[in-house]
Design an enzyme around this catalytic site. Structure first.
Site, mmCIF file in Angstrom:
data_model
loop_
_atom_site.group_PDB
_atom_site.id
_atom_site.type_symbol
_atom_site.label_atom_id
_atom_site.label_comp_id
_atom_site.label_asym_id
_atom_site.label_seq_id
_atom_site.Cartn_x
_atom_site.Cartn_y
_atom_site.Cartn_z
ATOM 1 N N TYR A 146 0.845 -1.206 0.000
ATOM 2 C CA TYR A 146 0.000 0.000 0.000
ATOM 3 C C TYR A 146 0.876 1.249 0.000
ATOM 4 O O TYR A 146 0.565 2.237 -0.668
ATOM 5 C CB TYR A 146 -0.926 -0.017 1.235
ATOM 6 C CG TYR A 146 -1.955 -1.125 1.188
ATOM 7 C CD1 TYR A 146 -3.124 -0.966 0.442
ATOM 8 C CD2 TYR A 146 -1.771 -2.320 1.864
ATOM 9 C CE1 TYR A 146 -4.078 -1.977 0.376
ATOM 10 C CE2 TYR A 146 -2.711 -3.333 1.803
ATOM 11 C CZ TYR A 146 -3.855 -3.166 1.069
ATOM 12 O OH TYR A 146 -4.787 -4.169 1.001
ATOM 13 N N ASN A 169 -12.755 -0.500 -4.910
ATOM 14 C CA ASN A 169 -12.480 -0.706 -6.332
ATOM 15 C C ASN A 169 -13.739 -1.236 -7.032
ATOM 16 O O ASN A 169 -14.202 -2.334 -6.718
ATOM 17 C CB ASN A 169 -11.322 -1.706 -6.468
ATOM 18 C CG ASN A 169 -11.008 -2.041 -7.915
ATOM 19 O OD1 ASN A 169 -11.523 -1.416 -8.832
ATOM 20 N ND2 ASN A 169 -10.139 -3.031 -8.093
ATOM 21 N N CYS A 177 -6.449 -4.864 -7.665
ATOM 22 C CA CYS A 177 -6.174 -4.424 -6.293
ATOM 23 C C CYS A 177 -5.729 -5.606 -5.414
ATOM 24 O O CYS A 177 -5.169 -5.397 -4.331
ATOM 25 C CB CYS A 177 -7.381 -3.725 -5.689
ATOM 26 S SG CYS A 177 -8.867 -4.726 -5.610
ATOM 27 N N HIS A 178 -5.948 -6.824 -5.904
ATOM 28 C CA HIS A 178 -5.480 -7.989 -5.135
ATOM 29 C C HIS A 178 -3.948 -8.078 -5.120
ATOM 30 O O HIS A 178 -3.381 -8.815 -4.325
ATOM 31 C CB HIS A 178 -6.084 -9.284 -5.701
ATOM 32 C CG HIS A 178 -5.753 -9.549 -7.143
ATOM 33 N ND1 HIS A 178 -6.470 -8.998 -8.182
ATOM 34 C CD2 HIS A 178 -4.774 -10.290 -7.720
ATOM 35 C CE1 HIS A 178 -5.966 -9.393 -9.345
ATOM 36 N NE2 HIS A 178 -4.926 -10.180 -9.086
ATOM 37 N N GLU A 204 -1.880 -16.625 -9.826
ATOM 38 C CA GLU A 204 -0.888 -15.873 -10.599
ATOM 39 C C GLU A 204 0.537 -16.367 -10.305
ATOM 40 O O GLU A 204 1.412 -16.303 -11.174
ATOM 41 C CB GLU A 204 -1.017 -14.375 -10.295
ATOM 42 C CG GLU A 204 -2.362 -13.812 -10.749
ATOM 43 C CD GLU A 204 -2.465 -12.301 -10.657
ATOM 44 O OE1 GLU A 204 -1.437 -11.636 -10.403
ATOM 45 O OE2 GLU A 204 -3.575 -11.782 -10.849
#
Lengths: 207, 175
Positions: A146, A169, A177-178, A204
């Site tokens: 962040y 979001n 945003c993850h 991912e």
């Protein structure tokens, strides 16, 4: 509605009709969606999509993808909010979401690393929108804290505001945003819940 | 009925609470289809339904928040049915002229064709008042607003219509 029916049972004459059959309803709704779209009256089209992180609501204006919402956000409530903020001319009309749904399916199957979709950011304002613009630059499988995102948007002290922008979001998964985590390496919160964040980051990491 | 929206801030706030049109289709779509089937016949009903909901979608952002949505939809359907009847007629036919004249021909075939045929044989005003009261469930005050005339006249027309239907259509009446 105060409907006083006659005591002679005249209303029973129509009891034999039963419910309107489902096929007719589906046909009429599909036709309405197509005609509304052609007439420029379909301000917001939506559909749902089953995914490894639960049922997602996808909504789009004529400009682009407007909203992705997790089930925990309550899809009815999300649509009611869109009706107030954008337009009440909203119909379940899957055709406009075909490309978004296909790309999300490919993403969840590990076959897609970037989304090639036109996005409508009108549900995000001001600084939150700046944050979302930066998030799109965090690549697949990458993570930022962040604090790093705050610094990248030119407001290094706005760490909490970055967290708030992620929590609100309007386009999660597509605007990643993850991929924003705490400075100590822990995942932190997520608009789709901690479990969904874990699933996306694991997906991912594996690809 | 198309109402112009006023851009007064207070009304804007009320507009913010309007529900998605999809919810209107879900809640009222089946009833409006029944009304269309009864008033224009099963063959033309789906065209009438589609025109009604497309017109409603167009006007929806301007609809006053305290409106009776079902009555509003039935009003639009009523006007679409009149337009359709005019288009089909060889000469332009005002509703007033048509009110007490029997329909030209019964509706051919179709699902539940006996009931639709019985309805089609009624004078238009009786058919409309029966449909709006018994199928849409509108009270006679609302039926009168849609179809014209007084609530009492609407009640009489519907009663006459039901009496005529009893003679021609008996199915579903056990007594």
């Amino acid at each position: 509605m105060n409907t006083t029916l006659e005591p002679n049972g005249a209303d029973h004459m129509f009891d034999t009709l039963g419910p309107v059959d489902d096929a007719a309803q589906r046909r009429l709704r599909a036709r309405l969606a197509a005609e509304a779209n052609a007439a420029g009256l379909l301000d917001v089209a939506y559909r749902t999509l089953d995914s490894p992180v639960g049922k997602l609501l996808l909504a789009a204006t004529e400009r682009g993808l407007l909203r992705v919402a997790y089930a925990r956000a309550d899809h009815d409530r999300v649509l009611a909010d869109i009706a107030g903020a954008v337009s009440p001319r909203i119909l379940a009309a899957p055709a406009r979401l075909d490309v978004a749904a296909r790309e999300l399916d490919e993403y969840f199957a590990g076959r897609r690393k970037t989304f090639d979709l036109v996005l409508d950011f009108q549900l995000a304002k001001g600084f939150r929108r700046d944050v979302l613009a930066h998030l799109s630059a965090i690549g697949y499988g990458q993570m930022e804290s962040y604090a790093q995102v705050a610094a990248a948007t030119g407001r290094p002290n706005a760490v909490r505001a970055v967290g708030s922008a992620c929590a609100h979001n309007p386009l999660p998964v597509v605007v990643p945003c993850h991929r924003v985590i705490r400075s100590d390496g822990s995942f932190g919160g997520y608009v789709g819940g901690a479990e969904a964040k874990q699933i996306l980051l694991s997906l991912e990491a594996a690809a | 009925m198309v109402r112009t929206s006023h851009s007064v801030p207070a009304l804007r706030l009320l507009d913010m609470r309007r529900e998605p049109f999809e919810a209107i289709v879900t809640r009222h779509g089946p009833t409006v289809l029944r009304v269309c089937q009864a008033v224009v016949g099963p063959e033309a009903a789906e065209d009438a339904w589609s025109e009604t909901f497309l017109a409603a979608l167009r006007a929806y952002p301007g609809l006053r928040p305290d409106s009776n949505v079902e009555a509003w939809l039935v009003t639009i359907a009523h006007r679409k049915a009149i337009d359709q009847a005019r288009a089909e007629s060889r000469r332009p036919l005002a509703l007033d002229e048509a009110r007490d004249a029997p329909s030209r021909e019964p509706v051919p075939g179709g699902w539940e064709s006996e009931l639709w045929a019985a309805l089609a044989a009624l004078p238009p005003r009786q058919r409309q008042t029966v449909a709006y009261h018994y199928l849409a469930g509108l009270p006679y005050a609302e039926v009168a607003k849609v179809a014209g005339g007084t609530p009492e006249a609407a009640r009489r027309a519907a009663a006459d219509g039901i009496a005529a239907l009893r003679k021609t259509y008996r199915q579903g009446e056990s007594q």
